[in-house]
Design a protein around this motif. Structure first.
Motif, PDB file in Angstrom:
ATOM      1  N   LYS A  35       0.837  -1.207   0.000  1.00  0.00           N
ATOM      2  CA  LYS A  35       0.000   0.000   0.000  1.00  0.00           C
ATOM      3  C   LYS A  35       0.873   1.259   0.000  1.00  0.00           C
ATOM      4  O   LYS A  35       0.621   2.195  -0.756  1.00  0.00           O
ATOM      5  CB  LYS A  35      -0.918  -0.019   1.216  1.00  0.00           C
ATOM      6  CG  LYS A  35      -1.922   1.106   1.254  1.00  0.00           C
ATOM      7  CD  LYS A  35      -2.862   0.962   2.438  1.00  0.00           C
ATOM      8  CE  LYS A  35      -3.844   2.109   2.498  1.00  0.00           C
ATOM      9  NZ  LYS A  35      -4.751   2.007   3.652  1.00  0.00           N
ATOM     10  N   LYS A  36       1.922   1.274   0.828  1.00  0.00           N
ATOM     11  CA  LYS A  36       2.822   2.436   0.879  1.00  0.00           C
ATOM     12  C   LYS A  36       3.542   2.619  -0.452  1.00  0.00           C
ATOM     13  O   LYS A  36       3.697   3.738  -0.935  1.00  0.00           O
ATOM     14  CB  LYS A  36       3.840   2.266   2.013  1.00  0.00           C
ATOM     15  CG  LYS A  36       3.245   2.442   3.392  1.00  0.00           C
ATOM     16  CD  LYS A  36       4.288   2.267   4.482  1.00  0.00           C
ATOM     17  CE  LYS A  36       3.647   2.347   5.854  1.00  0.00           C
ATOM     18  NZ  LYS A  36       4.602   2.105   6.927  1.00  0.00           N
ATOM     19  N   GLY A  37       4.005   1.518  -1.037  1.00  0.00           N
ATOM     20  CA  GLY A  37       4.689   1.602  -2.332  1.00  0.00           C
ATOM     21  C   GLY A  37       3.755   2.119  -3.413  1.00  0.00           C
ATOM     22  O   GLY A  37       4.141   2.954  -4.251  1.00  0.00           O
ATOM     23  N   ALA A  38       2.514   1.666  -3.416  1.00  0.00           N
ATOM     24  CA  ALA A  38       1.534   2.129  -4.403  1.00  0.00           C
ATOM     25  C   ALA A  38       1.253   3.612  -4.229  1.00  0.00           C
ATOM     26  O   ALA A  38       1.123   4.351  -5.223  1.00  0.00           O
ATOM     27  CB  ALA A  38       0.250   1.323  -4.276  1.00  0.00           C
ATOM     28  N   GLU A  39       1.167   4.053  -2.985  1.00  0.00           N
ATOM     29  CA  GLU A  39       0.939   5.482  -2.736  1.00  0.00           C
ATOM     30  C   GLU A  39       2.102   6.322  -3.255  1.00  0.00           C
ATOM     31  O   GLU A  39       1.899   7.392  -3.847  1.00  0.00           O
ATOM     32  CB  GLU A  39       0.730   5.724  -1.239  1.00  0.00           C
ATOM     33  CG  GLU A  39      -0.589   5.230  -0.712  1.00  0.00           C
ATOM     34  CD  GLU A  39      -0.713   5.340   0.803  1.00  0.00           C
ATOM     35  OE1 GLU A  39       0.258   5.765   1.467  1.00  0.00           O
ATOM     36  OE2 GLU A  39      -1.794   4.981   1.316  1.00  0.00           O
ATOM     37  N   LYS A  40       3.330   5.865  -3.072  1.00  0.00           N
ATOM     38  CA  LYS A  40       4.496   6.604  -3.564  1.00  0.00           C
ATOM     39  C   LYS A  40       4.485   6.689  -5.086  1.00  0.00           C
ATOM     40  O   LYS A  40       4.744   7.744  -5.662  1.00  0.00           O
ATOM     41  CB  LYS A  40       5.790   5.942  -3.089  1.00  0.00           C
ATOM     42  CG  LYS A  40       6.082   6.151  -1.619  1.00  0.00           C
ATOM     43  CD  LYS A  40       7.401   5.515  -1.226  1.00  0.00           C
ATOM     44  CE  LYS A  40       7.700   5.712   0.244  1.00  0.00           C
ATOM     45  NZ  LYS A  40       8.986   5.126   0.629  1.00  0.00           N
ATOM     46  N   VAL A  41       4.176   5.571  -5.725  1.00  0.00           N
ATOM     47  CA  VAL A  41       4.120   5.557  -7.195  1.00  0.00           C
ATOM     48  C   VAL A  41       3.004   6.479  -7.675  1.00  0.00           C
ATOM     49  O   VAL A  41       3.180   7.235  -8.646  1.00  0.00           O
ATOM     50  CB  VAL A  41       3.924   4.119  -7.719  1.00  0.00           C
ATOM     51  CG1 VAL A  41       3.615   4.115  -9.203  1.00  0.00           C
ATOM     52  CG2 VAL A  41       5.170   3.287  -7.428  1.00  0.00           C
ATOM     53  N   GLU A  42       1.869   6.437  -6.991  1.00  0.00           N
ATOM     54  CA  GLU A  42       0.748   7.294  -7.373  1.00  0.00           C
ATOM     55  C   GLU A  42       1.119   8.771  -7.232  1.00  0.00           C
ATOM     56  O   GLU A  42       0.822   9.590  -8.112  1.00  0.00           O
ATOM     57  CB  GLU A  42      -0.458   6.956  -6.494  1.00  0.00           C
ATOM     58  CG  GLU A  42      -1.734   7.673  -6.888  1.00  0.00           C
ATOM     59  CD  GLU A  42      -2.907   7.294  -6.003  1.00  0.00           C
ATOM     60  OE1 GLU A  42      -3.865   8.101  -5.943  1.00  0.00           O
ATOM     61  OE2 GLU A  42      -2.887   6.223  -5.386  1.00  0.00           O
ATOM     62  N   ASN A  43       1.771   9.105  -6.132  1.00  0.00           N
ATOM     63  CA  ASN A  43       2.190  10.497  -5.928  1.00  0.00           C
ATOM     64  C   ASN A  43       3.192  10.938  -6.993  1.00  0.00           C
ATOM     65  O   ASN A  43       3.123  12.067  -7.499  1.00  0.00           O
ATOM     66  CB  ASN A  43       2.798  10.667  -4.535  1.00  0.00           C
ATOM     67  CG  ASN A  43       1.750  10.577  -3.441  1.00  0.00           C
ATOM     68  OD1 ASN A  43       0.566  10.739  -3.702  1.00  0.00           O
ATOM     69  ND2 ASN A  43       2.183  10.290  -2.223  1.00  0.00           N
ATOM     70  N   ALA A  44       4.118  10.052  -7.344  1.00  0.00           N
ATOM     71  CA  ALA A  44       5.095  10.400  -8.376  1.00  0.00           C
ATOM     72  C   ALA A  44       4.404  10.574  -9.718  1.00  0.00           C
ATOM     73  O   ALA A  44       4.746  11.493 -10.489  1.00  0.00           O
ATOM     74  CB  ALA A  44       6.155   9.297  -8.472  1.00  0.00           C
ATOM     75  N   ALA A  45       3.415   9.694  -9.992  1.00  0.00           N
ATOM     76  CA  ALA A  45       2.682   9.822 -11.257  1.00  0.00           C
ATOM     77  C   ALA A  45       1.895  11.118 -11.296  1.00  0.00           C
ATOM     78  O   ALA A  45       1.850  11.800 -12.336  1.00  0.00           O
ATOM     79  CB  ALA A  45       1.760   8.628 -11.439  1.00  0.00           C
ATOM     80  N   LYS A  46       1.267  11.507 -10.201  1.00  0.00           N
ATOM     81  CA  LYS A  46       0.521  12.773 -10.133  1.00  0.00           C
ATOM     82  C   LYS A  46       1.457  13.948 -10.354  1.00  0.00           C
ATOM     83  O   LYS A  46       1.128  14.899 -11.082  1.00  0.00           O
ATOM     84  CB  LYS A  46      -0.180  12.899  -8.782  1.00  0.00           C
ATOM     85  CG  LYS A  46      -1.417  12.051  -8.636  1.00  0.00           C
ATOM     86  CD  LYS A  46      -2.046  12.271  -7.265  1.00  0.00           C
ATOM     87  CE  LYS A  46      -3.209  11.342  -7.041  1.00  0.00           C
ATOM     88  NZ  LYS A  46      -3.774  11.483  -5.696  1.00  0.00           N
ATOM     89  N   ALA A  47       2.622  13.872  -9.715  1.00  0.00           N
ATOM     90  CA  ALA A  47       3.584  14.973  -9.859  1.00  0.00           C
ATOM     91  C   ALA A  47       4.054  15.076 -11.305  1.00  0.00           C
ATOM     92  O   ALA A  47       4.183  16.177 -11.851  1.00  0.00           O
ATOM     93  CB  ALA A  47       4.762  14.747  -8.917  1.00  0.00           C
ATOM     94  N   ALA A  48       4.279  13.963 -11.938  1.00  0.00           N
ATOM     95  CA  ALA A  48       4.720  13.987 -13.337  1.00  0.00           C
ATOM     96  C   ALA A  48       3.610  14.513 -14.232  1.00  0.00           C
ATOM     97  O   ALA A  48       3.849  15.277 -15.168  1.00  0.00           O
ATOM     98  CB  ALA A  48       5.135  12.586 -13.775  1.00  0.00           C
ATOM     99  N   LYS A  49       2.369  14.127 -13.944  1.00  0.00           N
ATOM    100  CA  LYS A  49       1.219  14.574 -14.743  1.00  0.00           C
ATOM    101  C   LYS A  49       1.010  16.067 -14.590  1.00  0.00           C
ATOM    102  O   LYS A  49       0.672  16.773 -15.547  1.00  0.00           O
ATOM    103  CB  LYS A  49      -0.022  13.814 -14.303  1.00  0.00           C
ATOM    104  CG  LYS A  49      -1.252  14.146 -15.102  1.00  0.00           C
ATOM    105  CD  LYS A  49      -2.423  13.312 -14.633  1.00  0.00           C
ATOM    106  CE  LYS A  49      -3.655  13.694 -15.438  1.00  0.00           C
ATOM    107  NZ  LYS A  49      -4.838  12.995 -14.971  1.00  0.00           N
ATOM    108  N   ASP A  50       1.162  16.554 -13.389  1.00  0.00           N
ATOM    109  CA  ASP A  50       0.977  17.982 -13.137  1.00  0.00           C
ATOM    110  C   ASP A  50       2.094  18.817 -13.730  1.00  0.00           C
ATOM    111  O   ASP A  50       1.987  20.032 -13.785  1.00  0.00           O
ATOM    112  CB  ASP A  50       0.899  18.259 -11.630  1.00  0.00           C
ATOM    113  CG  ASP A  50      -0.341  17.637 -10.999  1.00  0.00           C
ATOM    114  OD1 ASP A  50      -1.264  17.285 -11.743  1.00  0.00           O
ATOM    115  OD2 ASP A  50      -0.356  17.483  -9.769  1.00  0.00           O
ATOM    116  N   GLY A  51       3.145  18.166 -14.132  1.00  0.00           N
ATOM    117  CA  GLY A  51       4.264  18.906 -14.715  1.00  0.00           C
ATOM    118  C   GLY A  51       5.238  19.420 -13.692  1.00  0.00           C
ATOM    119  O   GLY A  51       6.126  20.208 -14.030  1.00  0.00           O
ATOM    120  N   THR A  52       5.079  19.015 -12.448  1.00  0.00           N
ATOM    121  CA  THR A  52       5.997  19.501 -11.431  1.00  0.00           C
ATOM    122  C   THR A  52       7.303  18.739 -11.440  1.00  0.00           C
ATOM    123  O   THR A  52       8.289  19.199 -10.895  1.00  0.00           O
ATOM    124  CB  THR A  52       5.370  19.392 -10.030  1.00  0.00           C
ATOM    125  OG1 THR A  52       5.000  18.047  -9.812  1.00  0.00           O
ATOM    126  CG2 THR A  52       4.167  20.290  -9.911  1.00  0.00           C
TER     127      THR A  52
END
Length: 132
Positions: free
Chosen positions: A102-119
């Motif tokens: 669950k923690k690993g999935a959350e980290k990947v999700e956060n990284a994907a969101k950050a990449a999508k947002d362009g940050t």
């Protein structure tokens, strides 16, 4: 284990046989006994010793059987405890794996969101986002 129990039973039987042979009832003086009386007395003594030894052997066998049953129950209890310990360890491991996933999935999700947002613009920044 069976050999030890059987050895114990044999030793107990011999000890009881010796004890029963040592018990002698007062007998008339030898000069008063006829040959027939001597034979009868010896026969009686042998029967008594045999009966006593048989009873004591039965008691020893019963004690050995009880000890065997107690040992079997101890093994059964230890096996049940070990099975419970394994089950509890498996449950804990499953929970730990679930939490880590669950923690690993959350980290990947956060990284994907950050990449999508362009940050996040570089692989280095993605790696940094994963570490957070």
């Amino acid at each position: 284990m069976k050999k030890q129990i059987l050895s114990l039973a044999v030793v107990a039987l011999l000890a009881f046989a010796v004890q029963s042979c040592e018990k002698k009832e007062p007998k008339p003086a030898d000069d008063e006994l006829t040959l027939g009386n001597k034979v009868d007395t010896l026969t009686t003594d042998i029967k008594e010793a045999k009966d006593s030894a048989a009873i004591k052997a039965e008691n020893a066998a019963a004690s050995a059987k009880e000890a065997s049953q107690n040992a079997a129950q101890d093994v059964k209890d230890a096996t049940k405890k070990a099975a419970n310990d394994v089950e509890n360890a498996a449950k804990k491991t499953a929970t730990d794996v679930k939490d880590a996933t669950k923690k690993g999935a959350e980290k990947v999700e956060n990284a994907a969101k950050a990449a999508k947002d362009g940050t996040v613009k570089t692989a280095k920044e993605v790696n940094e986002a994963l570490k957070k």
